[in-house]
Design a protein around this motif. Structure first.
Motif, mmCIF file in Angstrom:
data_model
loop_
_atom_site.group_PDB
_atom_site.id
_atom_site.type_symbol
_atom_site.label_atom_id
_atom_site.label_comp_id
_atom_site.label_asym_id
_atom_site.label_seq_id
_atom_site.Cartn_x
_atom_site.Cartn_y
_atom_site.Cartn_z
ATOM 1 N N MET A 115 0.844 -1.203 0.000
ATOM 2 C CA MET A 115 0.000 0.000 0.000
ATOM 3 C C MET A 115 0.879 1.252 0.000
ATOM 4 S SD MET A 115 -3.406 -0.329 2.200
ATOM 5 C CE MET A 115 -2.814 -0.057 3.870
ATOM 6 N N LEU A 116 0.315 2.318 -0.584
ATOM 7 C CA LEU A 116 0.960 3.631 -0.471
ATOM 8 C C LEU A 116 0.208 4.417 0.604
ATOM 9 C CD1 LEU A 116 2.877 5.875 -1.378
ATOM 10 C CD2 LEU A 116 1.236 6.464 -3.164
ATOM 11 N N ILE A 117 0.918 4.781 1.665
ATOM 12 C CA ILE A 117 0.286 5.455 2.797
ATOM 13 C C ILE A 117 0.912 6.825 3.032
ATOM 14 C CG2 ILE A 117 -0.262 5.274 5.268
ATOM 15 C CD1 ILE A 117 0.039 2.270 5.068
ATOM 16 N N VAL A 118 0.060 7.837 3.185
ATOM 17 C CA VAL A 118 0.543 9.159 3.596
ATOM 18 C C VAL A 118 0.330 9.261 5.102
ATOM 19 C CG1 VAL A 118 0.172 11.659 3.436
ATOM 20 C CG2 VAL A 118 0.061 10.245 1.369
ATOM 21 N N GLN A 119 1.388 9.567 5.841
ATOM 22 C CA GLN A 119 1.279 9.731 7.290
ATOM 23 C C GLN A 119 1.642 11.163 7.641
ATOM 24 O OE1 GLN A 119 3.851 6.538 8.884
ATOM 25 N NE2 GLN A 119 2.010 5.271 9.138
ATOM 26 N N LYS A 120 0.664 11.888 8.211
ATOM 27 C CA LYS A 120 0.932 13.280 8.593
ATOM 28 C C LYS A 120 1.055 13.384 10.109
ATOM 29 C CE LYS A 120 -0.507 17.453 10.149
ATOM 30 N NZ LYS A 120 -1.412 17.896 11.234
ATOM 31 N N PHE A 121 2.106 14.053 10.572
ATOM 32 C CA PHE A 121 2.328 14.208 12.007
ATOM 33 C C PHE A 121 2.218 15.675 12.390
ATOM 34 C CE2 PHE A 121 4.295 10.297 10.705
ATOM 35 C CZ PHE A 121 3.858 9.411 11.674
ATOM 36 N N GLY A 122 1.299 15.971 13.305
ATOM 37 C CA GLY A 122 1.049 17.344 13.741
ATOM 38 C C GLY A 122 2.081 17.821 14.749
ATOM 39 N N GLY A 123 1.947 19.072 15.149
ATOM 40 C CA GLY A 123 2.926 19.746 15.998
ATOM 41 C C GLY A 123 3.300 19.009 17.270
ATOM 42 N N THR A 124 2.300 18.506 17.999
ATOM 43 C CA THR A 124 2.619 17.829 19.260
ATOM 44 C C THR A 124 3.359 16.527 18.996
ATOM 45 O OG1 THR A 124 0.365 18.492 19.754
ATOM 46 C CG2 THR A 124 1.568 17.426 21.527
ATOM 47 N N SER A 125 3.015 15.868 17.890
ATOM 48 C CA SER A 125 3.642 14.576 17.572
ATOM 49 C C SER A 125 5.120 14.723 17.239
ATOM 50 C CB SER A 125 2.916 13.913 16.396
ATOM 51 O OG SER A 125 1.555 13.766 16.696
ATOM 52 N N ARG A 132 -5.837 9.711 14.060
ATOM 53 C CA ARG A 132 -5.466 8.858 15.193
ATOM 54 C C ARG A 132 -4.311 9.479 15.977
ATOM 55 N NH1 ARG A 132 -3.312 3.375 12.535
ATOM 56 N NH2 ARG A 132 -2.983 2.985 14.747
ATOM 57 N N THR A 133 -3.950 8.846 17.074
ATOM 58 C CA THR A 133 -2.887 9.418 17.900
ATOM 59 C C THR A 133 -1.528 8.809 17.551
ATOM 60 O OG1 THR A 133 -2.035 9.650 20.147
ATOM 61 C CG2 THR A 133 -3.432 7.737 19.746
ATOM 62 N N SER A 134 -0.488 9.620 17.718
ATOM 63 C CA SER A 134 0.857 9.096 17.465
ATOM 64 C C SER A 134 1.452 8.506 18.745
ATOM 65 C CB SER A 134 1.763 10.212 16.945
ATOM 66 O OG SER A 134 1.899 11.223 17.915
ATOM 67 N N PHE A 135 0.701 8.590 19.855
ATOM 68 C CA PHE A 135 1.258 8.141 21.131
ATOM 69 C C PHE A 135 0.899 6.707 21.508
ATOM 70 C CE2 PHE A 135 0.748 12.877 21.857
ATOM 71 C CZ PHE A 135 2.025 13.150 21.422
ATOM 72 N N SER A 136 -0.003 6.066 20.738
ATOM 73 C CA SER A 136 -0.318 4.662 21.019
ATOM 74 C C SER A 136 -0.829 4.022 19.732
ATOM 75 C CB SER A 136 -1.400 4.564 22.097
ATOM 76 O OG SER A 136 -2.673 4.839 21.535
ATOM 77 N N ASP A 137 -1.171 2.739 19.814
ATOM 78 C CA ASP A 137 -1.661 2.052 18.623
ATOM 79 C C ASP A 137 -3.187 2.022 18.570
ATOM 80 O OD1 ASP A 137 0.727 1.582 17.343
ATOM 81 O OD2 ASP A 137 1.138 -0.215 18.550
ATOM 82 N N GLU A 138 -3.819 2.794 19.446
ATOM 83 C CA GLU A 138 -5.279 2.853 19.475
ATOM 84 C C GLU A 138 -5.835 3.218 18.099
ATOM 85 O OE1 GLU A 138 -6.574 5.337 22.724
ATOM 86 O OE2 GLU A 138 -8.630 5.363 21.965
ATOM 87 N N GLU A 139 -6.942 2.541 17.743
ATOM 88 C CA GLU A 139 -7.543 2.843 16.435
ATOM 89 C C GLU A 139 -8.168 4.218 16.433
ATOM 90 O OE1 GLU A 139 -9.873 0.218 14.197
ATOM 91 O OE2 GLU A 139 -8.728 -1.541 14.815
ATOM 92 N N CYS A 159 -4.697 7.913 4.005
ATOM 93 C CA CYS A 159 -4.043 9.118 4.553
ATOM 94 C C CYS A 159 -4.312 9.146 6.047
ATOM 95 C CB CYS A 159 -4.611 10.371 3.891
ATOM 96 S SG CYS A 159 -3.885 11.910 4.501
ATOM 97 N N GLU A 160 -3.245 8.993 6.837
ATOM 98 C CA GLU A 160 -3.393 8.975 8.290
ATOM 99 C C GLU A 160 -2.943 10.313 8.869
ATOM 100 O OE1 GLU A 160 -2.652 4.377 9.617
ATOM 101 O OE2 GLU A 160 -0.869 5.584 9.211
ATOM 102 N N ILE A 161 -3.803 10.936 9.668
ATOM 103 C CA ILE A 161 -3.452 12.196 10.326
ATOM 104 C C ILE A 161 -3.174 11.870 11.796
ATOM 105 C CG2 ILE A 161 -4.235 14.525 10.938
ATOM 106 C CD1 ILE A 161 -4.148 14.226 7.929
ATOM 107 N N TYR A 162 -1.909 11.956 12.185
ATOM 108 C CA TYR A 162 -1.522 11.647 13.573
ATOM 109 C C TYR A 162 -1.523 12.922 14.399
ATOM 110 C CZ TYR A 162 -0.178 6.943 12.291
ATOM 111 O OH TYR A 162 -0.201 5.646 11.875
ATOM 112 N N THR A 163 -2.249 12.889 15.530
ATOM 113 C CA THR A 163 -2.325 14.077 16.357
ATOM 114 C C THR A 163 -2.250 13.694 17.833
ATOM 115 O OG1 THR A 163 -3.630 16.070 16.762
ATOM 116 C CG2 THR A 163 -4.865 14.088 16.200
ATOM 117 N N ASP A 164 -2.668 14.616 18.724
ATOM 118 C CA ASP A 164 -2.497 14.356 20.157
ATOM 119 C C ASP A 164 -3.762 13.819 20.822
ATOM 120 O OD1 ASP A 164 -3.908 16.675 19.914
ATOM 121 O OD2 ASP A 164 -2.581 17.908 21.137
ATOM 122 N N VAL A 165 -4.813 13.566 20.050
ATOM 123 C CA VAL A 165 -6.005 12.881 20.580
ATOM 124 C C VAL A 165 -6.240 11.668 19.684
ATOM 125 C CG1 VAL A 165 -7.158 14.842 21.674
ATOM 126 C CG2 VAL A 165 -7.469 14.445 19.235
#
Ligand code: ADP
Ligand code: ASP
Ligand code: MG
Length: 403
Positions: A1-11, A228-235, A168-174
């Motif tokens: 798969m081709l996946i885009v992973q975006k990491f926000g400021g807190t991450s 999703r969050t970058s701090f755990s594997d929670e869905e 496209c995964e958006i990783y954030t703090d929640v």
């Protein structure tokens, strides 16, 4: 798969977190995926840069602001790529320009006009992990532009769309999209899925978890979007088409926008064409108007009230003043101590009484409603800022969103 992973400021907020981001990307690659990483500036960095500019000027040139603000994302892109290389990966950091993000000329809130994917595709073919600085592009003159605050989300979605990425995964703090901001209401619940349209209303009405233009773009390009969050594997939460959601709730969420200001125009000449003149001038200056109300006064004039983002108040004032000078408006006043609470849900289309419940919730809490606006799937109320949290919690309770 081709996946885009975006990491926000807190991450990417400190060096350990950047290491953590690189480890997550590495894990995704080792599963056999191609990954394009999009990063924000480290948390607080963009505000710090804005503060630097404000030290010198109340109204700095927007082209210079873009030159300044775009630097934050370059720092993180480079650091993530260095960390990945240290882990043995073949990665390359890119500016928005190198990634082919072509925008119009509206500095500080540029629109993406096209993405030239050649360079990205070529690097992916060579087996590289791309680490792209979000929030930025380049205009036809070659000047760097930025995409509006929170704009790295838009970079990620636009790139995912252009590359036809699978996800496209958006990783954030929640850990996803909640029924309301979990920092205001601890009883807020995470949603498994939400429709593009509801997410767009929530984002446009102030839920900054996703930038509104990124949601609009995701819908248009049919991007599979997960927050999703970058701090755990929670869905996380899937943002998808309405038809993919079996049972849409009546109300999906409550949004709060504290960054609104109210402009009141008193004694506006009551003749055809005045409102159109005022609002056209505001539109030309790209001021975003939201709620508008107009009342007839007794002396044959009208009063018009409307809301704008606080950041656009100065620009709006300058335009309104020209009408005051011409004598088309008698007087004007401004109020920044307001906020807007909105109830959003596709279920409203087919159910009566949602708005009535919102109004009675305000009444029960002794909150005066200053302005109201509605759409097919939203009810917004402008109230005094001091009642913001009380209103959000009251509405969350009234629609039983914690159940
Ligand atoms: P990032 O820096 O990763 O882009 P943001 O600060 O822009 O993150 O967005 C995440 C924040 O959005 C959360 O910390 C949360 O306080 C806020 N937020 C507002 N409304 C919601 C909501 N309905 N669901 C989840 N988060 C929300
Ligand atoms: N760094 C930019 C901002 O703070 C863009 C983003 O984080 O998405 O607005
Ligand atoms: Mg954000």
């Amino acid at each position: 798969m081709l996946i885009v992973q975006k990491f926000g400021g807190t991450s990417v907020g400190d060096l350990d977190r950047i290491e953590n981001v690189a480890a997550r990307v590495s894990k995704t690659v080792k599963k056999g995926n191609s990954v394009v990483v999009v990063v924000s500036a480290m948390s607080g960095e963009t505000n710090k840069l804005v503060g630097y500019a404000e030290h010198f000027s109340k109204n700095p040139a927007s082209a210079e602001m873009d030159m300044l603000l775009s630097s934050g994302e370059r720092v993180t892109a480079a650091l993530v790529s260095i960390a990945l290389q240290e882990m043995g990966h073949n990665s390359t950091a890119m500016t928005g320009r190198k990634a082919g993000i072509l925008t119009d000329n509206s500095h500080t809130k540029a629109r993406i006009e096209d993405i030239n994917t050649d360079t990205m595709k070529c690097a992916i073919k060579e087996g590289k992990i791309l680490v792209i600085a979000g929030f930025q592009g380049v205009n036809a003159k070659g000047d760097v532009t930025t995409l509006g605050r929170g704009g790295s989300d838009l970079s990620a979605v636009a790139i995912a769309g252009a590359l036809k990425a699978d996800l496209c995964e958006i990783y954030t703090d929640v850990s996803g999209i909640y029924t309301t901001d979990p920092r205001i209401e601890s009883k807020a619940k995470k949603l498994d899925k939400i429709s593009y349209d509801e997410m767009l209303e929530l984002a446009s009405m102030g839920a900054k978890v996703l930038q509104n233009r990124s949601v609009e773009m995701a819908k248009k390009l049919n991007v599979n979007l997960v927050t999703r969050t970058s701090f755990s594997d929670e869905e996380g939460t899937l943002i998808t088409r309405e038809e993919n959601i079996m049972e849409a709730p009546l109300v999906s969420g409550i949004a709060l926008d504290r960054n609104q200001a109210r402009i009141s125009l008193m004694g506006v000449k009551d003749k055809p064409g005045i409102a159109s003149d005022i609002f056209n001038k505001l539109a030309e200056a790209e001021v975003n108007i939201d709620v508008i109300i107009q009342n007839k006064a007794h002396d044959g004039t009208t009063n018009i009230d409307f809301t704008v983002p606080v950041s656009e108040l100065l620009g709006a004032k300058a335009i309104v003043d020209t009408f005051v000078q011409k004598g088309d408006i008698k007087d004007d006043s401004y109020n920044e101590d307001i906020c807007k609470v909105s109830v959003v849900g596709v279920g409203m289309k087919s159910h009566a009484g949602v708005a009535a419940k919102a109004f009675s919730t305000m009444a029960d809490n002794n909150i005066n409603i200053n302005m109201i606006s509605t759409s097919e799937i939203k009810v917004s109320m402008v109230i005094d800022e001091k009642y913001a949290e009380l209103a959000v919690r009251g509405l969350h309770d009234a629609y039983e969103l914690d159940k």
